[in-house]
Scaffold this motif. Sequence first.
Motif, PDB file in Angstrom:
ATOM      1  N   ALA A 188       0.834  -1.199   0.000  1.00  8.30           N
ATOM      2  CA  ALA A 188       0.000   0.000   0.000  1.00  8.30           C
ATOM      3  C   ALA A 188       0.872   1.252   0.000  1.00  8.30           C
ATOM      4  N   PRO A 189       0.376   2.359  -0.545  1.00 12.18           N
ATOM      5  CA  PRO A 189       1.165   3.591  -0.606  1.00 12.18           C
ATOM      6  C   PRO A 189       1.706   4.048   0.748  1.00 12.18           C
ATOM      7  N   THR A 190       0.881   4.028   1.776  1.00 12.00           N
ATOM      8  CA  THR A 190       1.355   4.470   3.096  1.00 12.00           C
ATOM      9  C   THR A 190       2.499   3.601   3.582  1.00 12.00           C
ATOM     10  N   GLU A 191       2.376   2.301   3.395  1.00 10.69           N
ATOM     11  CA  GLU A 191       3.433   1.379   3.812  1.00 10.69           C
ATOM     12  C   GLU A 191       4.714   1.618   3.021  1.00 10.69           C
ATOM     13  N   MET A 192       4.591   1.837   1.724  1.00  7.65           N
ATOM     14  CA  MET A 192       5.767   2.084   0.896  1.00  7.65           C
ATOM     15  C   MET A 192       6.469   3.376   1.301  1.00  7.65           C
ATOM     16  N   ARG A 193       5.691   4.411   1.516  1.00  9.30           N
ATOM     17  CA  ARG A 193       6.284   5.693   1.882  1.00  9.30           C
ATOM     18  C   ARG A 193       7.025   5.594   3.211  1.00  9.30           C
ATOM     19  N   GLU A 194       6.424   4.937   4.178  1.00  7.78           N
ATOM     20  CA  GLU A 194       7.067   4.786   5.484  1.00  7.78           C
ATOM     21  C   GLU A 194       8.327   3.943   5.387  1.00  7.78           C
TER      22      GLU A 194
END
Length: 270
Positions: free
Chosen positions: A198-204
């Motif tokens: 997911a985008p949030t997971e990738m960004r973090e």
Amino acid sequence: MRDSTESRAISEYWGRENLGQTILDALAAAGKNLDALTIGDMAATDHFHSGGMPATVRLARLAGLRPGTRVLDVGGGLGGPARTLAAEFGCHVTAIDVTESYVRAAAMLTERLRLADRVRHYVGNALTLPFDDGTFDVVWTQNSGMNISDKQQLYTGLHRVLRLGGLLATQEPMAGPVQPPVFPLMWARDPSQSFLRAPTEMRELIERTGFRIRAWDDITAETAGPATVAPAHAVQRLIMGEALEAITRAGQQNREQGRIVMVQAVFERL
């Protein structure tokens, strides 16, 4: 080891023999002059990622690329982005890809476009980059990480080869709010070959690896493929062949139902 097993699987999935000549034959059939090819002539056949050449140009502008920038293109494929960065933005590009047939084709096409003095192509593994620490100003990836499960190792390696203050410019498909995706995908026949997060997971994850975010854009709508049938010389048709119709239908469903999103982002190496 898992990374070498994945690399073999990726290479086997993507590998196509005589791909460079297949591309030239397709361009000739489309009416292109093979003795005077331009970056624009090549765009339909060498940008094998969502959004094609316009997405490459968009990401380059988002990252603010300038003449003389030393770029590492990880998962460089057929070399379309690398040649675009060299010809349109004045960059010096090193492209690496695990699929030997792609690297051979990319080098042949780069030579034909007279860009070999600014673009170099190598066979290599994104998880074990064969470069010294701090070698590059920019690390570039476009639709390269979907088949890689160990994202932490991937971004740790990208961080290592970047100089302090260098940029990671990336475009990746990510898991949308509705799961799972519908298969087949362009990069995977089934879930065993696809590793989206997911985008949030990738960004973090990227930030934890030692990067600071500078830009993050959802470009899902911009990179949606046309509903019409791809022309005979389109790279998707040259590589995927008859499988393309099912892939296109699944791709449209994934976008419409929010199963896959496309993100462009730029991070600064701390």
